[in-house]
Scaffold this motif. Structure first.
Motif: not given
Length: 353
Positions: A226-227, A230, A233-234, A241-242, A334
């Motif tokens: 999941k990280t 993120q 995405s960033y 992404l949250l 997050d």
């Protein structure tokens, strides 16, 4: 540039390669490794270094290897024969200690050389220039610090980076991972002490925005899936992404899922989705009123009149409001990312499965 770390103290098996593939898929194109070799491990390290070079060549990733003194000789390589280093897929050498500025200057005409950002001095620069170093191939890398309380202070770190920037250096620093932490201490591998237990993306953004760092490497070998998403995405989609947990008492959590943009006239207390009220939705019925904690995702209900449908994320604790439904909660890990959702920042809300 984003990078990850792979250490050669253990076999480079299929699990390690699978993790590296995942990191590359999510935007990580650099690999950092170290050649601090125990006396009886030279043969293993030599084999693993070649495997790492093969993987990097296959995946089109750049490998930077940390060395000190004559350690390269233990794996049959030498700073005097840089072509052999390049031939096994190593693109750069990070110099720690025991290497002269003359050697660094000579090496810089063949490959990328990273210097210790924290200890580099004006005298070193004078010597490197006198020796004819190729400054286009020189970078300044900060260390990571395995032992708690030994990481760098942000203020002094930033001042040193300002000096390095004045001399044209590209600056690299480390943030901790959040998956498999490296032993023997398992306390993270950050450059800044304040980041030791931080969300890796939070730490990375702070280094880039506040501290003049150019490239970010994960100190540990990888991140949670999941990280990784993120980071991708960033840095690739320019979207924060949250992840969130739905509020069990609400039937409206799914309305908040998806892409948003914080209004350019950013509010003090909340992140406001710029276009949420423009979407055609059914009436939002008032639900049981809840306190709005930091990270609460809310939707204004029909009592709020023309504001009905507005989606917000609380940046601070706020009192309950009968006009506002609390529909979900940003996961605790997050919450530190919310401060980087400035005016105009795109963000995406995804519910945990």
């Amino acid at each position: 540039m984003l990078g990850t770390s792979i250490f050669l103290g253990e076999d480079l098996n299929n699990t390690v390669k699978k993790n590296l593939l995942s990191m590359k898929k999510h935007g990580f194109i650099g690999i950092f490794s170290s050649l601090h070799i125990p006396e009886d491990e030279s043969a293993h390290y030599s084999k693993r270094l070649k495997v790492l070079g093969e993987w990097a060549t296959e995946l089109e990733m750049d490998v930077m290897v940390d060395i000190s003194g004559s350690v390269l000789s233990k794996v049959g390589l030498s700073l005097d024969r840089p072509q052999e280093i390049l031939a096994i897929g190593i693109k750069g050498i990070r110099i720690d200690y025991g290497v002269s500025n003359k050697q660094i200057s000579d090496l810089s005409h063949f490959m990328k050389v990273s210097l210790n950002a924290s200890t580099l001095t004006e005298t070193d620069l004078v010597e490197l220039k006198r020796e004819g170093a190729n400054f286009n191939h020189l970078e300044a890398w900060h260390n990571y610090y395995p032992r708690p309380e030994t990481g760098l202070d942000k203020e002094n770190f930033t001042k040193k980076n300002q000096w390095l920037k004045q001399h044209g250096f590209r600056i690299v620093a480390f943030v901790p991972g959040d998956n498999i932490l490296r032993g023997p201490l398992f306390e993270g591998l950050p450059s800044l002490e304040k980041h030791r237990y931080s969300h890796p993306l939070d730490a990375a953004i702070e280094l880039l925005i506040d501290c003049l760092v150019d490239d970010i490497y994960i100190g540990e070998p990888g991140l949670k899936k999941k990280t990784q998403k993120q980071f991708q995405s960033y840095f690739i989609k320019e979207t924060m992404l949250l992840f969130a947990e739905p509020e069990q008492q609400s039937i409206y959590a799914t309305l908040a899922v998806g892409l948003h943009q914080n209004r350019w006239d950013a509010a003090r207390d909340v992140i406001r989705s710029a276009d949420a009220r423009l979407k055609k939705i059914d009436d939002i019925i008032p639900e049981y009123s809840l306190n709005r904690r930091k990270g609460s995702i809310t939707i204004d209900n029909q009592i709020y009149g023309r504001y009905m449908g507005e989606i917000q994320i609380c940046l601070t604790d706020l009192s309950r409001d009968k006009k506002v439904n609390v529909v979900a909660q940003i996961v605790s890990e997050d919450l530190s990312l919310l401060k980087w959702c400035k005016g105009g920042q795109s963000f995406e809300i995804m519910l945990n499965k």
